[in-house]
Each structure stands twice: as C-alpha cells, then as structure tokens.
Design a protein around this motif. Structure first.
Motif, short mmCIF file in Angstrom:
data_model
loop_
_atom_site.label_atom_id
_atom_site.label_comp_id
_atom_site.label_asym_id
_atom_site.label_seq_id
_atom_site.Cartn_x
_atom_site.Cartn_y
_atom_site.Cartn_z
N ALA A 82 4.25 15.12 36.38
CA ALA A 82 2.83 15.00 36.01
C ALA A 82 2.50 13.57 35.60
O ALA A 82 1.46 13.02 36.01
N GLY A 85 2.63 11.36 38.71
CA GLY A 85 1.48 11.62 39.57
C GLY A 85 0.21 10.99 39.02
O GLY A 85 -0.60 10.43 39.78
N ILE A 158 0.31 15.61 43.76
CA ILE A 158 -0.54 15.54 42.57
C ILE A 158 -1.27 14.20 42.51
O ILE A 158 -2.49 14.13 42.28
N SER A 209 -7.10 19.44 35.89
CA SER A 209 -5.81 19.65 35.23
C SER A 209 -5.28 21.05 35.46
O SER A 209 -4.06 21.26 35.54
N TRP A 211 -5.60 22.77 38.18
CA TRP A 211 -4.97 22.74 39.51
C TRP A 211 -3.61 22.04 39.44
O TRP A 211 -2.66 22.49 40.08
N VAL A 212 -3.55 20.97 38.67
CA VAL A 212 -2.28 20.25 38.53
C VAL A 212 -1.22 21.17 37.93
O VAL A 212 -0.07 21.20 38.38
N GLN A 215 0.04 23.45 40.55
CA GLN A 215 0.98 22.73 41.42
C GLN A 215 2.36 22.61 40.78
O GLN A 215 3.38 22.77 41.44
N LEU A 216 2.35 22.33 39.47
CA LEU A 216 3.64 22.18 38.78
C LEU A 216 4.39 23.51 38.71
O LEU A 216 5.59 23.58 38.95
#
Length: 282
Positions: A82, A85, A158, A209, A211-212, A215-216
């Motif tokens: 994170a 990215g 990201i 955030s 969405w991030v 993704q994580l």
C-alpha cells in the motif's frame, strides 16, 4: 449441502472410508454435526458473537490462533504494498500533471498496470529477478529481500489506479483561483503542488481507499501463493481446498471487520482533509 463429510476431514481420512463408523459417530457428536441444522446454526451464531470460531479441522488448533500466527506476515506484505503503491501514484501524478505528452504516456502505462493480472506480474518478476538475475529469493519469508517482489507485484495495480485519479485531482486543483493567488505571492511550482494542490487532490484518493483495501485482501492470496509465502492468504487457500470451514469463516470475518474499520476511518479522515465537510456536518 457441499459434498464431503467434515467428520472424515477431521479424522484425516478425506473422502476415503478408512475411518471406522465408531470414530465418525464420536466426531459427529463431539462437534455437534449430529444435531439438527437449526441448532447447529444457532450455536454457530452464538459462538461467532463471542469471537469464537471453533477449531480448525485440519490443524486441530483454535481458529483464532491459526489466524494470529499468520497475521503479521500478511500485514507486512499488505502495508508495504500500500505504501509503495501510494508513493508510485504520487510520483506519477505530480510529474505528469499539466503535461499532455507525459500524461498520455503515463495514462497508458497506468491502464496497463491496472489491467494486468497480479499473478502474471508476479511470475514475470520471479522469472526475471529471481531465476535469471538471482537478485531476490524465489520463495520464503526470510528477510526484507523476500518482500520486495511481493510488494512490487501488489503495488503496481494500486499505484496505476491511484495515479489516474490523483493526477485528475491535481489538474483540477491547478485550475482553481486560489492557485493563481498563491503564485502571485511568489510561491514556486513545487510549493504550489506540495503545499496547496496536493491536499485537494488527495480527496478522491481517500474515496478509493476502500477499493485499495479490496485489492490488498484479494491480492495477498494470489501473491502468497505465487511466492510460496506463509500468511493469511496461504491458510485461506489451504482451508478452502481442504474444506476447513471454521478457518474460512474466521478469515472472512477478519476481512469484513478490517474493511468496515478502515472505511470508517477514511470517512473520518475526509473531514480532516476537507474543511467543507466539517462545515456541512455542523
């Protein structure tokens, strides 16, 4: 309803008939599998309300312990990815905003990064930097070197997505009247970007955030599988493959709780960054 017998999984016999009926009856009684379905579900919800997820069928350990033992390894990968990215997005957005040619090239690269499957990126990185150049270890959890390729694998999509949004925010803020006023006072371009424009550009990034986080949470499963790393993703794959339902339930609850907590924190942070939201709240 799913095929397979949890009692046989616990007995270690899988789908084979090696476990005796007496052993299976004992396991069914011990775990409550012989009780009516509604009773089992009520007991499950009661245990869940107290944070008790039961015992892993495969490892014969409390689910909480199984998850906590692997949590730090996953957090290390997720947080590092994170941060990397975000830094990548920041550099791309600030260096290409307001420059049409650089923006076009950067946007194409960012779309490519977002669209490329992370497992394929991980395999390419392994092939180049581990198998061919021997710069990083092929697998394992030892040292910072073993984290570099997983970080890069998760950070690229990201960073690409955040850069697209962040650059749009930077360019929109550059057209605002306050920028002209700041420049009239003699501020340099760097000061304008970092001190005034960037704060406005971060608002849509905060909105992304969630969405991030998705993704994580999803990417860590793939990354830990590709790089053979221990962690939450690895035990999730093992639990799903072995139908270790208590472990799957614990991981799902952890992911859901993390999602709620982080998105709530982001909503509160929005008010800190944007004074207009505080004014609306009053």
């Amino acid at each position: 309803m799913l095929p397979g017998d949890p009692a046989r999984l616990i007995a270690g016999s899988g789908t084979l008939n090696s476990a005796s009926p007496q052993v299976l009856r004992l396991i069914n009684h011990q775990y409550g599998f012989d009780r009516p379905l509604i009773d089992q579900y009520g007991h499950f919800l009661g245990q869940l309300a107290h944070g008790r997820f039961g015992t892993s069928y495969q490892l014969n350990q409390p689910v909480t312990k199984v998850i906590l033992d692997q949590l730090w390894a996953t957090v290390t990968v997720a947080v590092g990815a994170a941060v990397l990215g975000f830094v990548l997005a920041l550099v791309l957005a600030l260096t290409t905003a307001g420059r049409p040619k650089a923006r076009a090239v950067s946007s194409a690269i960012e779309l490519l990064l977002v669209s490329t499957p992370s497992f394929w990126v991980g395999i390419l990185l392994l092939s180049l930097f581990s198998f061919r150049l021997h710069l990083f270890p092929v697998l394992g959890n030892e040292g910072v070197q073993s984290l570099v390729l997983p970080w890069v694998t998760m950070a690229l999509p990201i960073g690409g997505a955040l850069a697209l949004v962040m650059r749009e925010g930077v360019e929109r803020a550059l057209d605002e009247p306050f920028v002209l006023t700041v420049r009239a006072r003699g501020a340099t371009q760097r000061r304008v970007l970092l001190r005034h424009v960037l704060r406005h550009a971060l608002l849509p990034v905060l909105t992304l955030s969630g969405w991030v986080l998705g993704q994580l949470l999803g990417g860590v499963v793939v990354v830990e599988a590709v790089f053979a790393r221990a962690g939450i993703g690895q035990i999730t794959l093992t639990a799903v493959d072995g139908r270790d339902f208590p472990v799957v339930t614990g991981v799902v609850m952890l992911a859901a709780t993390t999602f709620v907590v982080i998105n709530t924190a982001v909503d509160l942070l929005d008010r800190v960054v944007d004074p207009r939201l505080r004014a609306v709240a009053r």
